[in-house]
Scaffold this motif. Structure first.
Motif, PDB file in Angstrom:
ATOM      1  N   UNK A  93       0.831  -1.181  -0.036  1.00 16.30           N
ATOM      2  CA  UNK A  93       0.157   0.047  -0.157  1.00 16.30           C
ATOM      3  C   UNK A  93       0.922   1.291   0.110  1.00 16.30           C
ATOM      4  N   UNK A  94       0.682   1.995  -1.198  1.00 25.43           N
ATOM      5  CA  UNK A  94       1.820   3.283  -1.348  1.00 25.43           C
ATOM      6  C   UNK A  94       0.938   4.486  -0.730  1.00 25.43           C
ATOM      7  N   UNK A  95       1.326   5.238   0.291  1.00 28.14           N
ATOM      8  CA  UNK A  95       0.632   6.565   0.450  1.00 28.14           C
ATOM      9  C   UNK A  95       1.695   7.499   0.619  1.00 28.14           C
ATOM     10  N   UNK A  96       1.293   8.753   1.034  1.00 27.32           N
ATOM     11  CA  UNK A  96       2.323   9.853   1.138  1.00 27.32           C
ATOM     12  C   UNK A  96       2.014  10.721   2.261  1.00 27.32           C
ATOM     13  N   UNK A  97       2.834  11.753   2.572  1.00 22.38           N
ATOM     14  CA  UNK A  97       2.548  12.626   3.566  1.00 22.38           C
ATOM     15  C   UNK A  97       1.288  13.396   3.589  1.00 22.38           C
ATOM     16  N   UNK A  98       0.882  13.772   2.541  1.00 26.09           N
ATOM     17  CA  UNK A  98      -0.467  14.398   2.295  1.00 26.09           C
ATOM     18  C   UNK A  98      -1.633  13.380   2.671  1.00 26.09           C
ATOM     19  N   UNK A  99      -1.473  12.103   2.144  1.00 25.65           N
ATOM     20  CA  UNK A  99      -2.629  11.224   2.401  1.00 25.65           C
ATOM     21  C   UNK A  99      -2.125  10.011   3.025  1.00 25.65           C
ATOM     22  N   UNK A 100      -1.641  10.068   4.487  1.00 27.77           N
ATOM     23  CA  UNK A 100      -1.081   8.859   5.090  1.00 27.77           C
ATOM     24  C   UNK A 100      -2.197   8.159   5.505  1.00 27.77           C
ATOM     25  N   UNK A 101      -2.241   6.703   5.562  1.00 29.02           N
ATOM     26  CA  UNK A 101      -3.213   5.773   5.990  1.00 29.02           C
ATOM     27  C   UNK A 101      -2.614   4.470   6.317  1.00 29.02           C
ATOM     28  N   UNK A 102      -3.222   4.043   7.345  1.00 34.00           N
ATOM     29  CA  UNK A 102      -2.932   2.587   7.825  1.00 34.00           C
ATOM     30  C   UNK A 102      -4.144   1.943   7.848  1.00 34.00           C
ATOM     31  N   UNK A 103      -5.406   2.582   7.814  1.00 31.60           N
ATOM     32  CA  UNK A 103      -6.614   1.822   7.998  1.00 31.60           C
ATOM     33  C   UNK A 103      -6.864   0.750   6.878  1.00 31.60           C
ATOM     34  N   UNK A 104      -6.487   1.116   5.937  1.00 33.00           N
ATOM     35  CA  UNK A 104      -6.719   0.047   4.714  1.00 33.00           C
ATOM     36  C   UNK A 104      -5.714  -1.276   5.035  1.00 33.00           C
ATOM     37  N   UNK A 105      -4.479  -1.021   5.551  1.00 32.03           N
ATOM     38  CA  UNK A 105      -3.464  -1.927   5.919  1.00 32.03           C
ATOM     39  C   UNK A 105      -4.117  -2.985   6.890  1.00 32.03           C
ATOM     40  N   UNK A 106      -4.512  -2.340   7.962  1.00 34.95           N
ATOM     41  CA  UNK A 106      -5.240  -3.047   9.179  1.00 34.95           C
ATOM     42  C   UNK A 106      -6.246  -3.845   8.647  1.00 34.95           C
ATOM     43  N   UNK A 107      -7.126  -3.149   7.839  1.00 37.28           N
ATOM     44  CA  UNK A 107      -8.394  -3.830   7.582  1.00 37.28           C
ATOM     45  C   UNK A 107      -8.035  -5.200   6.850  1.00 37.28           C
ATOM     46  N   UNK A 108      -7.146  -5.291   5.749  1.00 39.07           N
ATOM     47  CA  UNK A 108      -6.854  -6.197   4.892  1.00 39.07           C
ATOM     48  C   UNK A 108      -6.176  -7.365   5.817  1.00 39.07           C
ATOM     49  N   UNK A 109      -5.212  -6.810   6.770  1.00 35.97           N
ATOM     50  CA  UNK A 109      -4.528  -7.810   7.462  1.00 35.97           C
ATOM     51  C   UNK A 109      -5.662  -8.590   8.462  1.00 35.97           C
TER      52      UNK A 109
END
Lengths: 256, 285
Positions: free
Chosen positions: B21-37
């Protein structure tokens, strides 16, 4: 200290920034006046300040914070403020002199930032558990101009972030975005990603104005429902020796 | 498509899959990672989280005890104080502790690891994990604005699925949702592109909405350079066969004879009135 800024960001002497990594960015103006605010805020709240000076001398901060009601010399004597003079280390490096006192004053080496980090770590550890502290490095980006590799500067920043998570301490630094260091554009994303609050200052596009000195944007990052949320507040500002006036863009008294 | 990725079948042994999952400083996100995991981890016997940017306390604060099964958390938050060798040893110990069965691994960020070690070392280790003799799936976040374009490209070569959140959501979408640009490589060689908006609820359930229809591109294994050949785009056949190419090369054009100097030799006809005088004779150079 600047009450209007405290009100905007939700800070006060009773509610200091808690374990935050705050960075000030400026472009077209000089944002170092905000450092004086934080020094005065923490000292007035009776908390501890670790001041690492690279750009300005201790005397400069002493005079500037004196106008905001904080006596830095007295605080230093009482142990509420610790000063680490990186300017002296830089001067010794330039003059090829070495001081027999501490390692840092002998001049810069490839271990300077590591030694600085260890020193800051020990200083923060020595603060009583019930007290909060803030580590202020007046210009981290200046290390790039002094020849430190960007990897070392980024590692130092990450170590400061680590300290804020493991101790009741916050970290504050300044990044001049119109500086001349080549690696500056690489440094900003790191600051932005790992910082929790950005105070972004920009000069007016139309040039210098006596009544409006620029735009101040407070960007606070928080987690809501697993998402990272940015809370942005934009104001125009006019700074004097003792006060910071904030007003909504376009509502300066000179305009209305 | 995101929902399909969550419910995707486990990979075969020695063919581990990597999802970045590629994010950036303007759109940081861990929600998708944790959801998938957390949704995928229920399907695996062994679930591991390796934390570089968050502490164990942060992680458990996030899942708030919702997850009923066991997740092993390995904290590397103090990576800044490790040398490359120390971090390598620590990670090897973690990887050696994995049981030889179905495993899912989640890295909260690969950037700190890349910072201490190097991108090539990280890629090598991920490839080694991929080739373990068990069913293994790796999920990770990369902050694209903290790595160079060449490193970005290196990762895209080993990754099966990439979900990018480095583009700002457009104004006509529900701004409470994030937009994900996805690219997924299928075993047949097809690349699936999709754009979906998503929202992760507090119990890690994923709600998605397709923004653009999916498109597929067939990768030709023979022509990896992706050069367009004229015969494919013309409405009539202009390709040449081998015999035709040979005949074309053997053809000598009239009035063209090759000699050592490469000049054209002209043999005059009977009616030609050739003048061999120098036309510039009267000029004084």
């Amino acid at each position: 200290m600047f009450e209007e800024l405290n009100r905007l960001a939700g800070w006060s002497t009773e509610k200091l920034p808690d374990r935050e990594v705050i960075f000030i960015t400026d472009k077209g103006c000089n944002g170092t006046f905000l450092l004086h605010h934080f020094i005065a805020l923490y000292l007035k709240a009776g908390q501890h300040v670790v001041l690492v000076t690279v750009e300005q001398s201790f005397a400069h901060y002493s005079v500037a914070c004196g106008k905001l009601g904080a006596n830095l010399t007295k605080s230093k004597t009482e142990g509420k403020l610790t000063h680490v003079d990186m300017m002296k280390a830089g001067l010794n490096e330039y003059l090829q002199e070495s001081s027999p006192t501490d390692q840092l004053s002998k001049g810069f080496s490839n271990k300077t930032l590591e030694q600085l980090n260890d020193m800051i770590h020990d200083l923060v550890n020595s603060v009583p558990v019930d007290k909060k502290s803030i580590v202020i490095v007046d210009d981290l980006s200046l290390f790039l101009s002094l020849g430190f590799p960007i990897e070392d500067v980024i590692t130092f920043y990450h170590k400061m972030k680590y300290i804020t998570r493991t101790k009741p301490a916050s970290f504050l630094t300044v990044l001049h975005l119109d500086g001349s260091a080549e690696d500056l554009p690489t440094l900003y994303p790191n600051f932005s990603y790992y910082g929790t609050c950005e105070l972004k200052l920009e000069g007016l596009e139309s040039g210098y104005s006596k009544d409006v000195h620029g735009t101040l944007e407070v960007i606070q990052k928080s987690m809501k429902n697993l998402r990272t949320v940015f809370e942005r507040k934009v104001r125009q500002y006019k700074v004097t020796e003792r006060t910071l006036h904030l007003f909504a863009p376009g509502t300066s008294k000179a305009v209305l | 498509m995101l929902q399909k990725l969550v419910g995707k079948l486990k990979p075969n042994p020695n063919e581990g899959s990597i999802l970045i999952i590629k994010d950036s400083a303007t759109i940081p996100d861990f929600s998708l990672l944790y959801s998938m995991f957390f949704n995928k981890a229920a399907l695996y016997k062994s679930s591991h989280v390796i934390l570089f940017e968050h502490t164990e306390e942060d992680f458990f604060k996030v899942n708030k005890g919702i997850i009923p099964y066991q997740v092993t958390v390995h904290e590397c938050y103090h990576y800044q104080y490790m040398t490359k060798l120390q971090l390598q040893v620590k990670l090897q110990r973690i990887f050696c502790s994995f049981p030889a069965e179905e495993i899912i691994i989640c890295f909260d960020s690969l950037n700190p690891w890349i910072q201490v070690a190097s991108a090539s070392s990280v890629i090598q280790t991920l490839c080694q994990l991929q080739n373990l003799p068990c069913s293994i799936e790796i999920l990770a976040v990369i902050h694209t604005d903290l790595i160079s374009e060449s490193v970005n490209l290196q990762f895209s070569k080993i990754v099966g699925t990439t979900l990018c959140m480095d583009k700002k959501p457009s104004l006509d979408l529900d701004t409470s949702k994030l937009v994900c640009n996805g690219k997924s490589l299928k075993p047949s060689g097809k690349i699936l592109f999709f754009i979906e908006s998503f929202l992760v609820s507090t119990d890690f359930k994923l709600e998605t909405k397709t923004c653009l229809s999916q498109s597929t591109t067939q990768i030709s294994q023979q022509n990896e350079k992706n050069v367009a050949s004229p015969p494919c785009i013309a409405t009539f056949d202009i390709s040449t066969k081998q015999e035709e190419i040979l005949q074309k090369n053997l053809l000598v054009l009239p009035y063209t004879k090759m000699n050592e100097s490469g000049s054209i030799i002209y043999e005059a006809d009977y009616d030609d009135d050739l003048d061999y005088d120098d036309p510039d004779e009267d000029l004084e150079f």
